[in-house]
Design an enzyme around this catalytic site. Structure first.
Site, PDB file in Angstrom:
ATOM      1  N   ASN A  93       0.785  -1.119  -0.005  1.00  0.00           N
ATOM      2  CA  ASN A  93      -0.051  -0.044   0.020  1.00  0.00           C
ATOM      3  C   ASN A  93       0.788   1.169  -0.169  1.00  0.00           C
ATOM      4  OD1 ASN A  93      -2.463   1.456   0.212  1.00  0.00           O
ATOM      5  ND2 ASN A  93      -2.158   1.760   2.351  1.00  0.00           N
ATOM      6  N   HIS A  95       0.826   5.402   1.309  1.00  0.00           N
ATOM      7  CA  HIS A  95       0.053   6.179   2.446  1.00  0.00           C
ATOM      8  C   HIS A  95       0.887   7.663   2.227  1.00  0.00           C
ATOM      9  CE1 HIS A  95      -2.631   7.329   5.500  1.00  0.00           C
ATOM     10  NE2 HIS A  95      -1.555   7.706   6.358  1.00  0.00           N
ATOM     11  N   SER A 122       4.908   6.963   2.387  1.00  0.00           N
ATOM     12  CA  SER A 122       5.491   5.590   2.725  1.00  0.00           C
ATOM     13  C   SER A 122       5.029   4.679   1.843  1.00  0.00           C
ATOM     14  CB  SER A 122       4.945   5.389   4.062  1.00  0.00           C
ATOM     15  OG  SER A 122       5.426   6.341   5.097  1.00  0.00           O
ATOM     16  N   ASP A 131      -3.289   0.944   7.556  1.00  0.00           N
ATOM     17  CA  ASP A 131      -1.923   1.433   7.379  1.00  0.00           C
ATOM     18  C   ASP A 131      -1.048   0.910   8.417  1.00  0.00           C
ATOM     19  OD1 ASP A 131      -3.101   3.092   5.375  1.00  0.00           O
ATOM     20  OD2 ASP A 131      -3.805   4.476   7.048  1.00  0.00           O
TER      21      ASP A 131
HETATM   22  C1  GRF Z   1      -3.276   8.570  -2.290  1.00  0.00           C
HETATM   23  O1  GRF Z   1      -2.795   9.652  -1.610  1.00  0.00           O
HETATM   24  C2  GRF Z   1      -2.596   7.512  -1.558  1.00  0.00           C
HETATM   25  O2  GRF Z   1      -1.474   7.575  -1.040  1.00  0.00           O
HETATM   26  C3  GRF Z   1      -3.674   7.147  -0.438  1.00  0.00           C
HETATM   27  O3  GRF Z   1      -4.799   7.232  -1.190  1.00  0.00           O
HETATM   28  C4  GRF Z   1      -4.645   8.397  -2.392  1.00  0.00           C
HETATM   29  C5  GRF Z   1      -5.380   7.679  -3.659  1.00  0.00           C
HETATM   30  O4  GRF Z   1      -5.215   8.621  -4.618  1.00  0.00           O
HETATM   31  N1  GRF Z   1      -3.606   5.805  -0.032  1.00  0.00           N
HETATM   32  P1  GRF Z   1      -5.303   8.116  -6.123  1.00  0.00           P
HETATM   33  O5  GRF Z   1      -6.782   7.213  -6.118  1.00  0.00           O
HETATM   34  O6  GRF Z   1      -4.337   7.268  -6.453  1.00  0.00           O
HETATM   35  O7  GRF Z   1      -5.540   9.194  -7.134  1.00  0.00           O
END
Ligand code: GRF
Length: 205
Positions: A93, A95, A122, A131
């Site tokens: 994932n 974040h 991250s 997370d």
């Molecule tokens: C990103 O900021 C990611 O870090 C978080 O959710 C957001 C997803 O954005 N987990 P997108 O859908 O890829 O535009």
């Protein structure tokens, strides 16, 4: 060797698009999975000619028990996965904070409102905690005094789109790499780089 990845998202899909573009022409087959039938990520998949499916949260356990991917990539997937879903595949994932700080929703805003001077991005292995999971790669962003929340969001998303595809590539082919190299020539890189190894990615789970 050809690789098979699934990218799961519930919303916008900008990371999905960055990953698809990065792997264009490379031997990586991508399946887009969304739990929301009106998610923008599905429109992006159609435009980019990537196969997509809608999978309700309740269908995850059965689907991932039967399917084997080289990697499952969460990109804005808004649910915490169960241990049974996670059992048969490796999940990662991204974040938008320096975990373990600012888990959950609106992480960039949480960090900005608290007045942190350094935040970042991250990439981590996924476990069944929000997370949670061991960190694979992180990159910092300095919050400069002149930046408003939108400036910070823009910088973080730009960095996500650089970092995530490169980390996925490295995980797929089991390469540890120095990701400060990614930013050479960009405004965040001083010419000497860090060179101390603190921006090296680790692959141990
Ligand atoms: C990103 O900021 C990611 O870090 C978080 O959710 C957001 C997803 O954005 N987990 P997108 O859908 O890829 O535009």
């Amino acid at each position: 060797m050809r690789k098979k990845i699934a990218i799961m998202g519930s919303g916008n899909g900008s990371n999905f698009e960055a990953i698809v573009k990065y792997f264009d022409g490379k031997p990586v087959d991508i399946l887009c999975i969304s739990n929301k039938d009106d998610a923008k990520i599905l429109e992006r998949a159609e435009r980019l000619k990537i196969k997509s499916i809608i999978l309700n949260f309740a269908q995850n356990e059965e689907f991932f028990s039967a399917q084997k991917f080289d990697l499952v990539v969460l990109a804005g997937y808004m649910r915490v996965l169960t241990p049974k879903t996670l059992a048969n595949n490796r999940f990662i994932n991204i974040h938008p904070s320096l975990l373990p700080a600012f888990k959950g929703l609106n992480a960039i805003e949480q960090a900005y409102n608290l007045g942190v001077k350094v935040t970042g991005v991250s990439v981590h292995w996924v476990n069944n905690e929000l997370d949670g999971g061991k960190i694979i790669a992180q990159y910092p962003v300095l919050v400069e005094p002149f930046m408003n929340l939108m400036d910070l969001e823009a910088q973080i998303h730009e960095l996500e789109h650089l970092l995530y595809p490169a980390v996925i590539d490295a995980v797929l082919y089991e390469r540890v790499f120095n990701f400060s190299e990614l930013l050479k020539g960009s405004k965040r890189c001083n010419s000497s780089g860090c060179g101390s190894g603190c921006h090296k990615m680790s692959l141990s789970r």
